[in-house]
Design an enzyme around this catalytic site. Sequence first.
Site, mmCIF file in Angstrom:
data_model
loop_
_atom_site.group_PDB
_atom_site.id
_atom_site.type_symbol
_atom_site.label_atom_id
_atom_site.label_comp_id
_atom_site.label_asym_id
_atom_site.label_seq_id
_atom_site.Cartn_x
_atom_site.Cartn_y
_atom_site.Cartn_z
ATOM 1 N N GLY A 1 -4.322 3.460 2.843
ATOM 2 C CA GLY A 1 -4.268 4.428 1.752
ATOM 3 C C GLY A 1 -3.568 3.811 0.563
ATOM 4 O O GLY A 1 -2.451 3.322 0.683
ATOM 5 N N HIS A 2 -4.244 3.758 -0.567
ATOM 6 C CA HIS A 2 -3.646 3.237 -1.797
ATOM 7 C C HIS A 2 -3.646 4.355 -2.815
ATOM 8 O O HIS A 2 -4.690 4.952 -3.067
ATOM 9 C CB HIS A 2 -4.485 2.087 -2.373
ATOM 10 C CG HIS A 2 -4.254 0.783 -1.685
ATOM 11 N ND1 HIS A 2 -5.004 -0.336 -1.935
ATOM 12 C CD2 HIS A 2 -3.348 0.424 -0.770
ATOM 13 C CE1 HIS A 2 -4.564 -1.338 -1.208
ATOM 14 N NE2 HIS A 2 -3.557 -0.898 -0.478
ATOM 15 N N GLN B 1 -2.371 -2.418 4.714
ATOM 16 C CA GLN B 1 -1.266 -2.410 5.696
ATOM 17 C C GLN B 1 -0.244 -3.503 5.344
ATOM 18 O O GLN B 1 -0.183 -3.903 4.191
ATOM 19 C CB GLN B 1 -1.798 -2.575 7.134
ATOM 20 C CG GLN B 1 -2.582 -1.378 7.641
ATOM 21 C CD GLN B 1 -4.066 -1.454 7.401
ATOM 22 O OE1 GLN B 1 -4.641 -2.505 7.444
ATOM 23 N NE2 GLN B 1 -4.684 -0.315 7.139
ATOM 24 N N LYS C 1 1.346 -1.312 -2.636
ATOM 25 C CA LYS C 1 0.567 -2.468 -3.108
ATOM 26 C C LYS C 1 -0.455 -2.054 -4.161
ATOM 27 O O LYS C 1 -0.774 -2.819 -5.064
ATOM 28 C CB LYS C 1 -0.177 -3.125 -1.924
ATOM 29 C CG LYS C 1 0.739 -3.695 -0.867
ATOM 30 C CD LYS C 1 -0.031 -4.230 0.323
ATOM 31 C CE LYS C 1 -0.638 -3.168 1.209
ATOM 32 N NZ LYS C 1 0.307 -2.316 1.926
ATOM 33 N N ASP D 1 2.325 0.493 3.492
ATOM 34 C CA ASP D 1 2.747 1.511 2.522
ATOM 35 C C ASP D 1 3.786 0.987 1.537
ATOM 36 O O ASP D 1 4.680 1.723 1.111
ATOM 37 C CB ASP D 1 3.302 2.758 3.242
ATOM 38 C CG ASP D 1 2.326 3.279 4.262
ATOM 39 O OD1 ASP D 1 1.138 3.351 3.941
ATOM 40 O OD2 ASP D 1 2.752 3.592 5.391
HETATM 41 P P1 IMP Z 1 -4.772 1.988 13.293
HETATM 42 O O1 IMP Z 1 -4.813 0.992 12.164
HETATM 43 O O2 IMP Z 1 -5.376 3.312 12.924
HETATM 44 O O3 IMP Z 1 -5.345 1.430 14.554
HETATM 45 O O4 IMP Z 1 -3.228 2.309 13.606
HETATM 46 C C1 IMP Z 1 -2.383 1.335 14.185
HETATM 47 C C2 IMP Z 1 -0.979 1.409 13.596
HETATM 48 O O5 IMP Z 1 -1.031 0.956 12.258
HETATM 49 C C3 IMP Z 1 -0.375 2.807 13.549
HETATM 50 O O6 IMP Z 1 1.015 2.707 13.743
HETATM 51 C C4 IMP Z 1 -0.671 3.258 12.141
HETATM 52 O O7 IMP Z 1 0.240 4.243 11.696
HETATM 53 C C5 IMP Z 1 -0.479 1.963 11.399
HETATM 54 N N1 IMP Z 1 -1.222 1.925 10.145
HETATM 55 C C6 IMP Z 1 -2.550 1.776 9.962
HETATM 56 N N2 IMP Z 1 -2.855 1.783 8.661
HETATM 57 C C7 IMP Z 1 -1.698 1.920 8.001
HETATM 58 C C8 IMP Z 1 -1.363 1.946 6.606
HETATM 59 O O8 IMP Z 1 -2.206 1.840 5.703
HETATM 60 N N3 IMP Z 1 -0.037 2.085 6.334
HETATM 61 C C9 IMP Z 1 0.925 2.166 7.290
HETATM 62 N N4 IMP Z 1 0.655 2.131 8.581
HETATM 63 C C10 IMP Z 1 -0.646 2.002 8.936
#
Ligand code: IMP
Length: 427
Positions: A40-41, A227, A16, A13
């Site tokens: 999410g962008h 991420q 980017k 977050d």
């Molecule tokens: P997953 O990617 O859904 O398996 O989640 C694993 C961890 O990564 C969790 O703590 C999510 O909140 C975090 N996470 C996954 N995608 C994002 C993102 O785009 N931004 C911030 N945190 C993320």
Amino acid sequence: MTATAVVGLQWGDEAKGKIVDLLTSEHDIVVRYQGGNNAGHTVKFDGQTYKLSLLPAGILRDGITSVVATGVVINPKAFLAELDGIVSRRGPVAPERFKVSDRAHVIFPYHLAEEAVLENSRQAEKIGTTMRGIGTCYREKAGRTHAIRIGDLLYPDLLRSRLHEIVAFKNQMLAALAPEFQPFDADAIFAEYLTYTERLKPYICDTTAFLHHAIADKKRLLFEGAQGSLLDLDHGTFPYVTSSSSSGCGIHSGSGVPERTISRMIGIVKAYTTRVGGGPFPTELNNEIGQHIRDVGHEYGTVTGRPRRCGWFDSVAAGYGARISGIDCLAVMLLDVLSGLEELKVCEAYEIDGERTTDFPSHVERLAQVQPVYRTLPGWKCEISHIRKVADLPANARRYVDTIAELLNSRVEIISVGPDREQTILG
Ligand code: IMP
């Protein structure tokens, strides 16, 4: 060698999307290489706001080819819904300018069900996943036995028989673990995914070969990370990470393009720190300053809407992210959010067992024990969102940015002072 990469150095977050969008016009191809619809962008383009999750930001621009490469996991339903949203606002997307890897792995409904069972069964602090079936799909990929790739969708007989075998297994497993579970119907999933395949087909190809040809033809590539480095499966704050290589390390494996092709690796940081989900967060502010940052920075998840945890800038954590990803320069985002605070703190080291260190602990139990050592800096009172030159920033804001550069041992090339494209200062 004209490839650029945009990589988050914190827990995701980092905004980017704005930088990718800014750089897109200087490139021919934008490549997404890991993650899925957990990302999410938010991109502001032509006065409109677009929320992208799986599709590269290049999809918004004519003349740019967008590639969803091999390291991505694809939920076809979510993918097509996002594509439909773009098509309804910007017109059709021709296959010549949108490519999806036949080697990418496919998310099925049982992956989401399995993830819910796994998360709920965890006795320790929950990982706090996005519940999109990301981790369970990557687990399938690594396990191989039950994995289905995008290319498999093009062989209906193979797909049907694979689904019958896999769904029978999943139904047995999930029924044993969750008595309320409603079994999946392999034929229904097959029929549903056939309709997705019809729509995806024009875009599916060998993206690795496509990118290799593009490099030979001297096309300019832009790699868009999802991420952040601290959520990297291998190098992040395991197990509170995502299941892909979300640092710069993932570019090579996720796209098939050698790392040495990249001439400019831009590390993106927020001017403070946020994280979503579980896991230690040394500089977290569980107080009114944290809430202030959350409110002013609109720190709520793009995908899940969850409030993000907020804290001071942590140079030990971001510096580690920068070293893993091997950055050439920095973009400091959301500096405007800190305007108005009396004083600001930046974590310059950790103290643990009476020792001071700038090494980032490899175990989360140890990370949970560190005490941040702060450098306190004076804040700036005035609004900065209208400023377009470094020299016009208040002296204290410049000092704050210089401190980040010093502690991360890099130079700041971009400062963002608002969500719009124009609200950018090039250093
Ligand atoms: P997953 O990617 O859904 O398996 O989640 C694993 C961890 O990564 C969790 O703590 C999510 O909140 C975090 N996470 C996954 N995608 C994002 C993102 O785009 N931004 C911030 N945190 C993320």
